[in-house]
Write a protein that holds these residues in place. Structure first.
Motif, PDB file in Angstrom:
ATOM      1  N   ASN A 187       0.836  -1.197   0.000  1.00 19.33           N
ATOM      2  CA  ASN A 187       0.000   0.000   0.000  1.00 19.33           C
ATOM      3  C   ASN A 187       0.877   1.254   0.000  1.00 19.33           C
ATOM      4  OD1 ASN A 187      -2.347  -1.527   0.113  1.00 19.33           O
ATOM      5  ND2 ASN A 187      -2.405  -1.504   2.344  1.00 19.33           N
ATOM      6  N   ILE A 188       0.706   2.078  -1.025  1.00 19.67           N
ATOM      7  CA  ILE A 188       1.472   3.325  -1.138  1.00 19.67           C
ATOM      8  C   ILE A 188       0.523   4.508  -0.999  1.00 19.67           C
ATOM      9  CG2 ILE A 188       2.909   4.747  -2.637  1.00 19.67           C
ATOM     10  CD1 ILE A 188       4.030   2.242  -3.866  1.00 19.67           C
ATOM     11  N   LEU A 189       0.841   5.387  -0.059  1.00 23.94           N
ATOM     12  CA  LEU A 189       0.046   6.592   0.194  1.00 23.94           C
ATOM     13  C   LEU A 189       0.715   7.770  -0.513  1.00 23.94           C
ATOM     14  CD1 LEU A 189      -2.162   8.208   1.725  1.00 23.94           C
ATOM     15  CD2 LEU A 189      -0.588   8.286   3.681  1.00 23.94           C
ATOM     16  N   ILE A 190      -0.006   8.408  -1.444  1.00 20.99           N
ATOM     17  CA  ILE A 190       0.495   9.582  -2.168  1.00 20.99           C
ATOM     18  C   ILE A 190      -0.155  10.822  -1.573  1.00 20.99           C
ATOM     19  CG2 ILE A 190       0.619  10.749  -4.402  1.00 20.99           C
ATOM     20  CD1 ILE A 190       0.472   7.985  -5.719  1.00 20.99           C
ATOM     21  N   VAL A 191       0.680  11.715  -1.031  1.00 11.91           N
ATOM     22  CA  VAL A 191       0.161  12.918  -0.381  1.00 11.91           C
ATOM     23  C   VAL A 191       0.678  14.142  -1.135  1.00 11.91           C
ATOM     24  CG1 VAL A 191      -0.155  14.109   1.812  1.00 11.91           C
ATOM     25  CG2 VAL A 191       0.380  11.653   1.808  1.00 11.91           C
ATOM     26  N   ASP A 192      -0.235  14.799  -1.851  1.00 15.26           N
ATOM     27  CA  ASP A 192       0.136  15.979  -2.641  1.00 15.26           C
ATOM     28  C   ASP A 192      -1.131  16.776  -2.898  1.00 15.26           C
ATOM     29  OD1 ASP A 192       0.894  17.689  -5.014  1.00 15.26           O
ATOM     30  OD2 ASP A 192       2.772  16.594  -4.725  1.00 15.26           O
ATOM     31  N   ASP A 193      -1.049  18.103  -2.842  1.00 10.82           N
ATOM     32  CA  ASP A 193      -2.239  18.934  -3.041  1.00 10.82           C
ATOM     33  C   ASP A 193      -2.508  19.222  -4.515  1.00 10.82           C
ATOM     34  OD1 ASP A 193      -0.043  20.517  -3.345  1.00 10.82           O
ATOM     35  OD2 ASP A 193      -0.843  22.247  -2.251  1.00 10.82           O
ATOM     36  N   ALA A 225       4.906   5.994   2.066  1.00 17.13           N
ATOM     37  CA  ALA A 225       4.223   7.258   1.811  1.00 17.13           C
ATOM     38  C   ALA A 225       5.130   8.160   0.979  1.00 17.13           C
ATOM     39  CB  ALA A 225       3.852   7.945   3.117  1.00 17.13           C
ATOM     40  N   LEU A 226       4.575   8.700  -0.113  1.00 15.43           N
ATOM     41  CA  LEU A 226       5.246   9.706  -0.924  1.00 15.43           C
ATOM     42  C   LEU A 226       4.640  11.050  -0.530  1.00 15.43           C
ATOM     43  CD1 LEU A 226       5.153   7.868  -4.372  1.00 15.43           C
ATOM     44  CD2 LEU A 226       7.093   8.054  -2.812  1.00 15.43           C
ATOM     45  N   VAL A 227       5.415  11.887   0.149  1.00 16.98           N
ATOM     46  CA  VAL A 227       4.878  13.076   0.805  1.00 16.98           C
ATOM     47  C   VAL A 227       5.493  14.335   0.214  1.00 16.98           C
ATOM     48  CG1 VAL A 227       4.673  14.292   3.003  1.00 16.98           C
ATOM     49  CG2 VAL A 227       4.479  11.795   2.941  1.00 16.98           C
ATOM     50  N   ASP A 228       4.631  15.215  -0.289  1.00 11.21           N
ATOM     51  CA  ASP A 228       5.098  16.510  -0.773  1.00 11.21           C
ATOM     52  C   ASP A 228       5.450  17.384   0.425  1.00 11.21           C
ATOM     53  OD1 ASP A 228       5.459  18.362  -3.066  1.00 11.21           O
ATOM     54  OD2 ASP A 228       3.969  19.531  -1.954  1.00 11.21           O
ATOM     55  N   ILE A 229       6.516  18.138   0.331  1.00 11.81           N
ATOM     56  CA  ILE A 229       6.984  18.940   1.467  1.00 11.81           C
ATOM     57  C   ILE A 229       6.049  20.100   1.769  1.00 11.81           C
ATOM     58  CG2 ILE A 229       8.437  20.540   0.187  1.00 11.81           C
ATOM     59  CD1 ILE A 229       9.446  18.802   3.443  1.00 11.81           C
ATOM     60  N   ASN A 230       5.460  20.697   0.690  1.00  9.48           N
ATOM     61  CA  ASN A 230       4.594  21.867   0.863  1.00  9.48           C
ATOM     62  C   ASN A 230       3.133  21.437   0.778  1.00  9.48           C
ATOM     63  OD1 ASN A 230       6.634  23.927   1.067  1.00  9.48           O
ATOM     64  ND2 ASN A 230       7.045  23.579  -1.101  1.00  9.48           N
ATOM     65  N   LEU A 231       2.513  21.272   1.935  1.00 10.96           N
ATOM     66  CA  LEU A 231       1.118  20.858   2.016  1.00 10.96           C
ATOM     67  C   LEU A 231       0.322  21.907   2.787  1.00 10.96           C
ATOM     68  CD1 LEU A 231       1.626  17.100   3.007  1.00 10.96           C
ATOM     69  CD2 LEU A 231       0.862  17.944   0.787  1.00 10.96           C
ATOM     70  N   PRO A 232      -0.947  22.056   2.489  1.00 10.87           N
ATOM     71  CA  PRO A 232      -1.767  23.011   3.244  1.00 10.87           C
ATOM     72  C   PRO A 232      -1.954  22.544   4.685  1.00 10.87           C
ATOM     73  CG  PRO A 232      -3.123  21.706   1.736  1.00 10.87           C
ATOM     74  CD  PRO A 232      -1.687  21.396   1.405  1.00 10.87           C
ATOM     75  N   GLY A 233      -1.768  23.450   5.621  1.00  7.47           N
ATOM     76  CA  GLY A 233      -1.975  23.119   7.027  1.00  7.47           C
ATOM     77  C   GLY A 233      -0.749  22.486   7.667  1.00  7.47           C
ATOM     78  N   MET A 234      -0.538  21.241   7.399  1.00  5.86           N
ATOM     79  CA  MET A 234       0.564  20.476   7.986  1.00  5.86           C
ATOM     80  C   MET A 234       1.610  20.228   6.916  1.00  5.86           C
ATOM     81  SD  MET A 234       0.337  16.578   9.506  1.00  5.86           S
ATOM     82  CE  MET A 234      -1.159  16.983  10.389  1.00  5.86           C
ATOM     83  N   ASP A 235       2.865  20.660   7.144  1.00  4.67           N
ATOM     84  CA  ASP A 235       3.862  20.464   6.094  1.00  4.67           C
ATOM     85  C   ASP A 235       4.364  19.013   6.090  1.00  4.67           C
ATOM     86  OD1 ASP A 235       5.841  20.109   8.052  1.00  4.67           O
ATOM     87  OD2 ASP A 235       6.593  22.154   7.875  1.00  4.67           O
ATOM     88  N   GLY A 236       5.161  18.697   5.085  1.00  2.72           N
ATOM     89  CA  GLY A 236       5.607  17.324   4.890  1.00  2.72           C
ATOM     90  C   GLY A 236       6.464  16.783   6.025  1.00  2.72           C
ATOM     91  N   ILE A 237       7.283  17.642   6.646  1.00  5.23           N
ATOM     92  CA  ILE A 237       8.137  17.187   7.750  1.00  5.23           C
ATOM     93  C   ILE A 237       7.288  16.788   8.953  1.00  5.23           C
ATOM     94  CG2 ILE A 237       9.943  17.834   9.371  1.00  5.23           C
ATOM     95  CD1 ILE A 237      10.968  17.417   6.558  1.00  5.23           C
TER      96      ILE A 237
END
Length: 458
Positions: A6-12, A52-64
């Motif tokens: 299972n791969i979670l892609i997190v990007d706006d 999880a593939l996480v974009d660093i710049n996310l609305p609200g909570m950043d990638g870190i």
């Protein structure tokens, strides 16, 4: 169960998520999408996430921050940070908080695929090492070894075990057979011979715990959910994730626990005692019983739907009386396992071994082990004569007769186990209560009680 990663892609950016989703699905990964950190965490709490593939710049909570929260939720999750800005400070921060790697846009999709494969391979190896470590510790504690036998019934059984273990798709297995015949040994063989043998093997005896404690053991509990729940506890379904949960004496499972187990088998989801969120497990279930579950179903003591879910494949373990040719091998095996009990290298006369092979062994291999260990402690000299074996087997039958006629608390065979006999055996074993209880065939607590009575009588 679906064994895909299972791969979670997190990007706006929807188009970017769509591109990655399309590309990775071709590699047979299961994709979960989230447009921000909050929804990403909601997905991770509901279902297993491997990467999880996480974009660093996310609305609200950043990638870190999301990286940290994901690692707190499940330390097994591998995280790759993705950003449109190449920044060495961000890369250092990501790696410091446990990210597997760091990619800067634009990048080749082939490069991303390579990073994903390496991250998942690292996860597999980490889990493999953890599983092996747990297994080594368990083997040290219980001195478990691969099944021993050469009789036709046993060899036929092992062929079935090897065939089931080699199946690419995990299925539920129900192991049936009399008490002491080696059902857990067969369950461990299924685990050892499968390609998932690096993952945990977690056993539990369903008859040993009360209903509320059993649910807590299986599903875990939240702090304050009942008296004594002073902290959150992860249940065995969590411990056995991606491995095998062995449910011994499944016929003793309480009715309410049966319903909860059925739900896990059907959906992979469960809820800790006192919890409000559903958790996911990929644990494979192997169950065992010495009772007739079909009869239990007919009598309304066991759910029919659960029986069908457990009984996808049935393995029947033969009694020791059905595999008498294995007795000599098992005797050697138990002497090797219990060699700390005696400094002598014992050998059985032909008459003594013949008597062992002719005995009906109502307690099966567990009873044979008990007799062999008693002989190792009590035999004088390195040759085991027929008279010694006859005495041990007569004692077994006398104890069985007492057990069949007396209340449980009266089963302690003090008449047969004279105080001098117990005291002498304790001296030979340097007061090791566990070894003494095995040799005498009674529980550790009863051994302790007898020794206390001996001390009081001196």
């Amino acid at each position: 169960m679906d064994n895909r990663k299972n791969i979670l892609i997190v990007d706006d950016e929807p188009r970017f998520r769509e591109l990655l989703c399309s590309r990775l699905q071709r590699r047979n990964y299961n994709i979960i999408e989230a447009e921000d950190g909050v929804r990403a965490l909601e997905h991770a709490e509901r279902a297993r996430v491997d990467l999880a593939l996480v974009d660093i710049n996310l609305p609200g909570m950043d990638g870190i921050e999301l990286l940290q929260r994901l690692k707190e939720l499940d330390g097994r999750i591998e995280v790759v940070i993705v950003t449109g800005y190449s920044n060495i400070e961000t890369a250092i921060a990501a790696m410091k908080h446990g990210a597997y790697d760091y990619l800067s846009k634009p990048y080749k999709l082939s490069e991303l695929e390579a990073v994903v494969e390496r991250a998942l391979e690292k996860q597999r190896l980490t889990q493999c090492c953890a599983g092996l470590s747990a297994e080594v510790n368990h083997l040290r504690e219980r001195s478990w070894s691969l099944p021993v036998g050469q009789s036709e019934p046993w060899l036929n059984l092992m062929q079935v075990v090897q065939k089931i273990a080699s199946l690419g798709v995990p299925v539920s297995v129900l192991i049936t057979g009399p008490s002491g015949a080696g059902k857990e040994v067969i369950a461990r063989a299924l685990h050892q011979l499968s390609n998932a043998n690096c993952n945990p093997f977690v056993p539990i005896n369903c008859s040993l715990l009360q209903e509320n404690l059993l649910d807590s053991e299986l599903f875990g509990h939240k702090k304050g959910s009942f008296t004594g729940a002073v902290a959150d506890k992860e249940g065995l379904f969590y411990t056995a994730r991606d491995g095998i949960l062995f449910l011994d004496e499944i016929g003793e499972l309480p009715e309410s626990s049966q319903a909860k187990l059925l739900r896990v088998l059907e959906t992979g989801e469960y809820r800790p005692v006192g919890g409000t969120k559903e958790l996911h497990t990929n644990a494979r279930i192997i169950a065992a019983t010495n009772v007739d579950l079909e009869k239990a179903v007919a009598e309304g003591r066991f759910r029919q739907d659960l029986f069908y879910r457990l009984n996808v494949i049935n393995i029947k373990v033969p009694s020791l009386s059905e595999r008498r040719d294995d007795v000599p091998l098992l005797v050697e095996h138990f002497m090797e396992r219990g060699k700390s009990l005696s400094a002598l290298s014992l050998k059985f006369t032909a008459e003594a071994m013949a008597r062992l092979m002719a005995y009906p062994w109502p307690g099966n291999t567990r009873e044979l082990r008990n007799v062999v260990e008693r002989i190792m402690v009590l035999n004088v000299g390195d040759l085991v004569e027929d008279a010694m074996v006859a005495a041990m087997l007569n004692q077994q039958q006398e104890q069985a007769a007492v057990a069949n006629t007396a209340p449980f608390e009266e089963v302690i065979p003090l008449a047969e186990l004279e105080h001098t006999y117990v005291k002498w055996a304790a001296e030979q074993l340097d007061g090791n209560l566990s070894a003494l209880s095995r040799c005498l065939g009674i529980s550790r607590s009863k051994v302790y009680r007898i020794l206390k009575q001996i001390e009081a009588s001196v």
